[in-house]
Design a protein around this motif. Structure first.
Motif, PDB file in Angstrom:
ATOM      1  N   LEU A 272      27.638  11.113 -12.229  1.00  0.00           N
ATOM      2  CA  LEU A 272      27.604  12.074 -11.128  1.00  0.00           C
ATOM      3  C   LEU A 272      28.138  11.378  -9.884  1.00  0.00           C
ATOM      4  O   LEU A 272      27.673  10.287  -9.526  1.00  0.00           O
ATOM      5  CB  LEU A 272      26.204  12.611 -10.890  1.00  0.00           C
ATOM      6  N   VAL A 273      29.123  12.009  -9.251  1.00  0.00           N
ATOM      7  CA  VAL A 273      29.837  11.381  -8.139  1.00  0.00           C
ATOM      8  C   VAL A 273      29.665  12.215  -6.874  1.00  0.00           C
ATOM      9  O   VAL A 273      29.870  13.433  -6.881  1.00  0.00           O
ATOM     10  CB  VAL A 273      31.345  11.244  -8.456  1.00  0.00           C
ATOM     11  N   GLY A 274      29.298  11.542  -5.805  1.00  0.00           N
ATOM     12  CA  GLY A 274      29.202  12.194  -4.498  1.00  0.00           C
ATOM     13  C   GLY A 274      29.553  11.201  -3.408  1.00  0.00           C
ATOM     14  O   GLY A 274      29.738  10.008  -3.668  1.00  0.00           O
ATOM     15  N   HIS A 275      29.647  11.686  -2.175  1.00  0.00           N
ATOM     16  CA  HIS A 275      29.899  10.787  -1.043  1.00  0.00           C
ATOM     17  C   HIS A 275      29.011  11.185   0.118  1.00  0.00           C
ATOM     18  O   HIS A 275      28.670  12.362   0.292  1.00  0.00           O
ATOM     19  CB  HIS A 275      31.373  10.792  -0.637  1.00  0.00           C
TER      20      HIS A 275
ATOM     21  N   GLY B 271      29.085  18.072   8.275  1.00  0.00           N
ATOM     22  CA  GLY B 271      28.981  17.568   6.909  1.00  0.00           C
ATOM     23  C   GLY B 271      28.040  18.340   6.018  1.00  0.00           C
ATOM     24  O   GLY B 271      27.793  17.937   4.881  1.00  0.00           O
ATOM     25  N   VAL B 272      27.520  19.471   6.484  1.00  0.00           N
ATOM     26  CA  VAL B 272      26.525  20.202   5.698  1.00  0.00           C
ATOM     27  C   VAL B 272      27.115  20.666   4.367  1.00  0.00           C
ATOM     28  O   VAL B 272      26.443  20.621   3.324  1.00  0.00           O
ATOM     29  CB  VAL B 272      25.952  21.384   6.520  1.00  0.00           C
ATOM     30  N   LEU B 273      28.387  21.089   4.386  1.00  0.00           N
ATOM     31  CA  LEU B 273      29.042  21.533   3.162  1.00  0.00           C
ATOM     32  C   LEU B 273      29.739  20.388   2.455  1.00  0.00           C
ATOM     33  O   LEU B 273      29.711  20.300   1.222  1.00  0.00           O
ATOM     34  CB  LEU B 273      30.053  22.643   3.497  1.00  0.00           C
ATOM     35  N   ASP B 274      30.362  19.526   3.227  1.00  0.00           N
ATOM     36  CA  ASP B 274      31.156  18.430   2.670  1.00  0.00           C
ATOM     37  C   ASP B 274      30.559  17.096   3.070  1.00  0.00           C
ATOM     38  O   ASP B 274      30.961  16.502   4.054  1.00  0.00           O
ATOM     39  CB  ASP B 274      32.602  18.555   3.164  1.00  0.00           C
ATOM     40  N   MET B 275      29.598  16.572   2.279  1.00  0.00           N
ATOM     41  CA  MET B 275      29.037  17.234   1.123  1.00  0.00           C
ATOM     42  C   MET B 275      27.555  16.934   1.001  1.00  0.00           C
ATOM     43  O   MET B 275      27.034  16.639  -0.069  1.00  0.00           O
ATOM     44  CB  MET B 275      29.772  16.815  -0.141  1.00  0.00           C
TER      45      MET B 275
ATOM     46  N   LEU C 213      30.285  16.383  -7.044  1.00  0.00           N
ATOM     47  CA  LEU C 213      29.478  17.293  -6.229  1.00  0.00           C
ATOM     48  C   LEU C 213      30.167  17.739  -4.953  1.00  0.00           C
ATOM     49  O   LEU C 213      29.503  18.082  -3.964  1.00  0.00           O
ATOM     50  CB  LEU C 213      28.134  16.631  -5.910  1.00  0.00           C
ATOM     51  N   GLU C 214      31.497  17.788  -4.964  1.00  0.00           N
ATOM     52  CA  GLU C 214      32.211  18.391  -3.849  1.00  0.00           C
ATOM     53  C   GLU C 214      31.877  19.884  -3.782  1.00  0.00           C
ATOM     54  O   GLU C 214      31.390  20.477  -4.753  1.00  0.00           O
ATOM     55  CB  GLU C 214      33.720  18.217  -4.018  1.00  0.00           C
ATOM     56  N   ALA C 215      32.126  20.482  -2.625  1.00  0.00           N
ATOM     57  CA  ALA C 215      31.812  21.898  -2.429  1.00  0.00           C
ATOM     58  C   ALA C 215      32.586  22.769  -3.407  1.00  0.00           C
ATOM     59  O   ALA C 215      33.633  22.375  -3.943  1.00  0.00           O
ATOM     60  CB  ALA C 215      32.144  22.310  -0.999  1.00  0.00           C
ATOM     61  N   SER C 216      32.067  23.957  -3.643  1.00  0.00           N
ATOM     62  CA  SER C 216      32.720  24.892  -4.556  1.00  0.00           C
ATOM     63  C   SER C 216      34.117  25.253  -4.053  1.00  0.00           C
ATOM     64  O   SER C 216      34.449  25.053  -2.884  1.00  0.00           O
ATOM     65  CB  SER C 216      31.884  26.162  -4.698  1.00  0.00           C
TER      66      SER C 216
ATOM     67  N   PRO D 233      36.643  13.088 -18.958  1.00  0.00           N
ATOM     68  CA  PRO D 233      36.571  14.534 -18.689  1.00  0.00           C
ATOM     69  C   PRO D 233      35.808  14.777 -17.389  1.00  0.00           C
ATOM     70  O   PRO D 233      34.727  14.210 -17.181  1.00  0.00           O
ATOM     71  CB  PRO D 233      35.818  15.077 -19.904  1.00  0.00           C
ATOM     72  N   THR D 234      36.355  15.612 -16.520  1.00  0.00           N
ATOM     73  CA  THR D 234      35.841  15.748 -15.154  1.00  0.00           C
ATOM     74  C   THR D 234      35.759  17.210 -14.750  1.00  0.00           C
ATOM     75  O   THR D 234      36.708  17.966 -14.966  1.00  0.00           O
ATOM     76  CB  THR D 234      36.738  14.991 -14.170  1.00  0.00           C
ATOM     77  N   LEU D 235      34.635  17.574 -14.152  1.00  0.00           N
ATOM     78  CA  LEU D 235      34.467  18.906 -13.583  1.00  0.00           C
ATOM     79  C   LEU D 235      34.054  18.743 -12.128  1.00  0.00           C
ATOM     80  O   LEU D 235      33.077  18.040 -11.824  1.00  0.00           O
ATOM     81  CB  LEU D 235      33.418  19.702 -14.358  1.00  0.00           C
ATOM     82  N   ASP D 236      34.770  19.397 -11.233  1.00  0.00           N
ATOM     83  CA  ASP D 236      34.593  19.204  -9.794  1.00  0.00           C
ATOM     84  C   ASP D 236      34.133  20.521  -9.160  1.00  0.00           C
ATOM     85  O   ASP D 236      34.164  21.577  -9.774  1.00  0.00           O
ATOM     86  CB  ASP D 236      35.918  18.745  -9.193  1.00  0.00           C
ATOM     87  N   GLY D 237      33.704  20.418  -7.909  1.00  0.00           N
ATOM     88  CA  GLY D 237      33.288  21.609  -7.168  1.00  0.00           C
ATOM     89  C   GLY D 237      31.914  22.103  -7.530  1.00  0.00           C
ATOM     90  O   GLY D 237      31.587  23.276  -7.308  1.00  0.00           O
ATOM     91  N   LEU D 238      31.055  21.218  -8.044  1.00  0.00           N
ATOM     92  CA  LEU D 238      29.707  21.610  -8.464  1.00  0.00           C
ATOM     93  C   LEU D 238      28.702  21.576  -7.320  1.00  0.00           C
ATOM     94  O   LEU D 238      27.522  21.838  -7.529  1.00  0.00           O
ATOM     95  CB  LEU D 238      29.225  20.692  -9.596  1.00  0.00           C
ATOM     96  N   GLY D 239      29.170  21.281  -6.130  1.00  0.00           N
ATOM     97  CA  GLY D 239      28.271  21.187  -4.983  1.00  0.00           C
ATOM     98  C   GLY D 239      27.951  22.525  -4.364  1.00  0.00           C
ATOM     99  O   GLY D 239      27.866  23.556  -5.035  1.00  0.00           O
ATOM    100  N   ALA D 240      27.809  22.527  -3.050  1.00  0.00           N
ATOM    101  CA  ALA D 240      27.321  23.700  -2.329  1.00  0.00           C
ATOM    102  C   ALA D 240      28.366  24.804  -2.261  1.00  0.00           C
ATOM    103  O   ALA D 240      29.570  24.575  -2.371  1.00  0.00           O
ATOM    104  CB  ALA D 240      26.899  23.300  -0.921  1.00  0.00           C
TER     105      ALA D 240
END
Length: 386
Positions: free
Chosen positions: A62-65, A91-95, A147-150, A346-353
């Motif tokens: 799980l990757v976030g910043h 930064g509330v949305l990102d991220m 966990l970047e924003a949708s 294998p990577t899926l992005d945009g799973l955050g807020a």
């Protein structure tokens, strides 16, 4: 979750402010320690603080910043607030909401065995000190969830991302007095003007030929969107854009040097290589001028194949959870998901807020989406670990 989000938003974390990043890392680490039951490993590289949690032998990353684009002090002009179900703040949305959702999702699992969490502090400036950490973790993982924003206000996931490259074209000329003997000089500013037009011409040419290197269009049974749902110049379109331009030293001197910054966005590795060849083929038009062309960094593209199976799984889970049809879209921006996909994970992005306005004054998060998104992530991790 809102209380945790408030604590992170109120702790500013501008990418260029290493002291602020250290404070932010402490806040994020404390939140993770409380919810995951163990403190993170703190990794400081060139003054930038990153956090890592490892449980057993990692299979899911799980990757976030925790860094943001907002300079320290922005909170005063854009204070934390929650009104009518909308949370705001730098930064509330990102991220930062994505981090909160991630920790709460993991806290709901029966076991964390097989999970690695990596939260870096320099994503907004290209992850120069953390990229190696991210790629190393991704190489040993069966899946990476970012966990970047949708991708939009409907909560679309990011199933493809363009790659980015940054170039600097330096024009070397020869200085001379602009009033006494300008003919003895080689005007780097004039040559730079020629090169800006040539670079723009490359951009027009590759955009016109996007079909040969683009992402397939159409919408499949799983809801993966093609060009029609893409953002950032179109999913299948390469862009080459001259951006920053500088030349000269004094108003009365023929410029001896000029610099042109070039932003490149591509949907495929093949397109990235093709544009590199075109840019390195630039030639001077002004007698006596010389060009120096450097690729000064970027990220490889995250192509659709990297996310296909994970998105299909997410689509099924969302339907089971009653969250409606989940869509996947291709976007023009880059993230650390580009790097995990590039090493074969294998990577899926945009799973955050879910929200809008990342990097903008009206940045916000839809509070009602936070629990459903956390449940989606939790189930994704659980099923991937089976």
């Amino acid at each position: 979750m809102l209380a945790d989000l408030e604590s992170l938003v109120r702790c500013e974390s501008y990418s260029a402010d290493h002291a602020a990043l250290a404070r932010s890392a402490e806040a994020v680490g404390a939140l993770g320690a409380r919810l995951l039951g163990t403190a993170p490993e703190s990794i400081v590289i060139d003054g930038v603080t990153h956090l890592r949690w490892v449980f057993g032998t990692p299979r899911v990353l799980l990757v976030g910043h925790h860094d943001t684009v907002w300079p320290t002090g922005s909170l005063e002009a854009r204070p934390w607030s929650v009104t009518a179900g909308i949370a705001r703040g730098p930064g509330v949305l990102d991220m930062k909401a994505g981090l909160v959702q991630m920790f709460h999702a993991l806290a709901s699992l029966r076991t964390l065995d097989g999970v690695c969490v990596l939260v870096n502090g320099d994503e907004e400036i290209g992850s120069p000190t953390s990229r190696e950490l991210i790629e190393e973790a991704a190489r040993g993982s069966a899946a990476a969830f970012v966990l970047e924003a949708s991708g939009d206000r409907d909560g679309a996931l990011k199933t493809a991302r363009k790659g980015s490259s940054r170039y600097e074209v330096t024009v070397h000329g020869r200085a001379a007095h602009a009033g006494l003997d300008p003919e003895k000089g080689v005007n780097a500013a004039v040559e730079a003007a020629h090169q800006v037009l040539a670079i723009a011409g490359i951009g027009a040419a590759v955009a016109g030929g996007a079909g040969s290197t683009g992402v397939p269009g159409g919408t499949g049974a799983t809801g993966v969107a093609g060009d029609s749902a893409a953002t950032g110049g179109g999913a299948g379109t390469s862009t080459v854009t001259p951006t920053l331009l500088s030349a000269g030293s004094t108003p009365n001197t023929v410029p001896a040097r000029a610099r042109i910054a070039v932003d490149v966005r591509v949907p495929t590795s093949a397109a990235q290589d093709h544009i590199d060849t075109l840019l390195r083929g630039l030639t001077p038009r002004t007698p006596g001028a010389r060009l120096e062309i450097q690729n000064i960094g970027g990220r490889p593209p995250m192509e659709p194949g990297a996310s296909a199976e994970l998105f299909a799984l997410a689509f099924r889970i969302a339907r089971e959870l009653g969250q409606g049809p989940l869509r996947g879209i291709a976007v023009g921006g880059v993230s650390d998901g580009n790097c995990t996909a590039a090493v074969g994970c294998p990577t899926l992005d945009g799973l955050g807020a879910v929200g809008a306005g990342d990097h903008a004054d009206d940045e916000y998060v839809e509070v009602a989406s936070m629990i459903p998104r956390s449940r989606l992530l939790a189930e994704l991790v659980t099923r991937t670990l089976r």
